[in-house]
Write a protein that holds these residues in place. Sequence first.
Motif, mmCIF file in Angstrom:
data_model
loop_
_atom_site.group_PDB
_atom_site.id
_atom_site.type_symbol
_atom_site.label_atom_id
_atom_site.label_comp_id
_atom_site.label_asym_id
_atom_site.label_seq_id
_atom_site.Cartn_x
_atom_site.Cartn_y
_atom_site.Cartn_z
ATOM 1 N N ARG A 72 41.654 26.373 -2.603
ATOM 2 C CA ARG A 72 42.591 25.661 -3.456
ATOM 3 C C ARG A 72 42.290 26.049 -4.903
ATOM 4 N NH1 ARG A 72 44.641 21.746 0.154
ATOM 5 N NH2 ARG A 72 45.296 20.165 -1.346
ATOM 6 N N LYS B 45 47.030 28.332 1.014
ATOM 7 C CA LYS B 45 48.216 28.658 1.797
ATOM 8 C C LYS B 45 47.884 29.104 3.214
ATOM 9 C CE LYS B 45 50.965 29.860 -2.296
ATOM 10 N NZ LYS B 45 51.845 28.692 -2.196
ATOM 11 N N ARG C 279 45.782 27.598 5.060
ATOM 12 C CA ARG C 279 45.395 26.420 5.847
ATOM 13 C C ARG C 279 46.403 25.272 5.772
ATOM 14 N NH1 ARG C 279 40.339 25.403 7.383
ATOM 15 N NH2 ARG C 279 40.533 23.234 6.758
ATOM 16 N N SER C 280 47.360 25.333 4.868
ATOM 17 C CA SER C 280 48.289 24.215 4.726
ATOM 18 C C SER C 280 49.665 24.708 4.308
ATOM 19 C CB SER C 280 47.767 23.219 3.690
ATOM 20 O OG SER C 280 47.929 23.722 2.379
ATOM 21 N N ASN C 281 50.650 23.833 4.467
ATOM 22 C CA ASN C 281 52.016 24.131 4.043
ATOM 23 C C ASN C 281 52.370 23.405 2.753
ATOM 24 O OD1 ASN C 281 52.833 25.862 6.252
ATOM 25 N ND2 ASN C 281 52.799 24.038 7.552
ATOM 26 N N GLU C 282 51.370 22.991 2.003
ATOM 27 C CA GLU C 282 51.627 22.313 0.737
ATOM 28 C C GLU C 282 52.302 23.255 -0.246
ATOM 29 O OE1 GLU C 282 48.347 19.864 -0.858
ATOM 30 O OE2 GLU C 282 47.302 20.272 1.026
ATOM 31 N N PRO D 273 41.294 17.988 -0.316
ATOM 32 C CA PRO D 273 42.390 17.813 0.639
ATOM 33 C C PRO D 273 42.147 16.648 1.592
ATOM 34 C CG PRO D 273 40.993 19.616 1.338
ATOM 35 C CD PRO D 273 40.468 19.169 -0.002
ATOM 36 N N LYS E 123 47.351 24.692 10.108
ATOM 37 C CA LYS E 123 48.520 24.218 9.372
ATOM 38 C C LYS E 123 49.233 23.100 10.132
ATOM 39 C CE LYS E 123 49.641 28.450 6.804
ATOM 40 N NZ LYS E 123 50.694 29.461 6.542
ATOM 41 N N ASN F 2 47.234 19.943 9.864
ATOM 42 C CA ASN F 2 47.436 19.385 8.524
ATOM 43 C C ASN F 2 48.763 18.643 8.435
ATOM 44 O OD1 ASN F 2 45.585 19.947 6.032
ATOM 45 N ND2 ASN F 2 45.355 21.765 7.313
ATOM 46 N N ASP F 3 49.817 19.251 8.961
ATOM 47 C CA ASP F 3 51.144 18.636 8.893
ATOM 48 C C ASP F 3 51.189 17.309 9.640
ATOM 49 O OD1 ASP F 3 52.071 20.714 7.371
ATOM 50 O OD2 ASP F 3 53.076 21.755 9.025
ATOM 51 N N GLN G 190 49.250 14.668 7.661
ATOM 52 C CA GLN G 190 49.997 14.264 6.469
ATOM 53 C C GLN G 190 51.177 13.374 6.823
ATOM 54 O OE1 GLN G 190 49.554 14.725 3.239
ATOM 55 N NE2 GLN G 190 47.993 16.318 3.092
#
Length: 414
Positions: free
Chosen positions: A160, A215, A217-220, A245, A279, A282-283, A286
Amino acid sequence: MNLFLTKNGIGFTLLYHIIVGLFGLADSGALQLTQANLDITLASNELVLINFYADWCRFSNMLAPIFDDAADKVAAEFPEPGQVVMGKVDCDREGAVASRFHITKYPTLKVIRNGQPTKREYRGQRSTEAFVSYIKKQLADPVIEFKSLKDLQDLDEKKRVVIGYFDRKDVPEYTVFRRVATNLKEDCQFYVGFGDASAQMHPPGQPIVAFRPDKARSNEEDETFKGNLSVYDEFNIWASEKCVPLVREITFENAEELTEEGLPFLILFHNPDDNEIVKKFNDVVQSELLSEKHSINFLTADGVKFTHPLHHLGKTLSDLPLIAIDSFKHMYLFPDIKDMERPGKLKQFLNDLHTGKLHREFHYGPDPVTDPPRVDGSSGSSSTTSKKPTTPPESTFKKLAPSKNRYTLLRDEL
């Protein structure tokens, strides 16, 4: 005497000698901290490493000469006042100070940066060389300067990143940016560009700070800080929320710290190259489990590195990915990874932990299941089959928690 002014017009060097005169500080070894000199020491130094000890504690007595020796070497390495102090607190004499920092074991080594305790205690090797090396690392510039926007194209997508675009370095906003970077350097990478290197990314005289997520590891999404960059607390809160995170990766380096938080683990074990499952996890966390963040730690783990927990669960690398709860008593396997994205399935798994169902089935077997209503409208009957207790293995991650043999517990716990 080389003086430079603080906001109050008092030079740090002069202030340091005033403190020495007022409180009779020792010329060598770690600085003895008391209720009287603690706050001014924390406020006037970027970094303070404190050894909380008790004279009757054998481990404290073993550490004392090492810590004092390291303090002397650090003072010689960083002689400029305001950079770093290695201090020590006699917890029997300074009970109020010990209570303020929630000391439960001796010796405990706390790290204070810019007047605020960091999340991580010092947990490294307790040798003079290790302490000096740690201080050098902590005082290294936390911000990487880029000379061209092209330098930002190859950033590690598993990290990050916070990026600052400034006209020049000698502005209050950059002072705040760098100060926050020193707090979060272990959670985020901080980059900055000055002048021509970043001119096309911000209006003249208006610095811009942007967040780039991990990016891989996540779709943020990327996000720009919209607050006042001159206000430390405002920027620090925003950056902390972005850099730490909701779903963290557990490693052997941070496992002790995570276990000490005391929350059960919900862990995705995955192949190190399987970023897509990370990912997806994570989704789901979240979207469905945000309300659970104060009751459980959401983690991912490299299944190749953490093979022991897999074997404990009766699984191998060929079974990855999989999800398990480690309650610090037992490990419970999520029945089918394919159900992770089915609405409510993972949340129900957590509810079964919170209600005691997982532990109850360990002792008494599965709860009775009521058959669905029959076609004729009569109620179903309770099934009494499959009442054999389940056999979840014991926790493996509790073994990574701080060792009780490494410290002396408080006297009233002995």
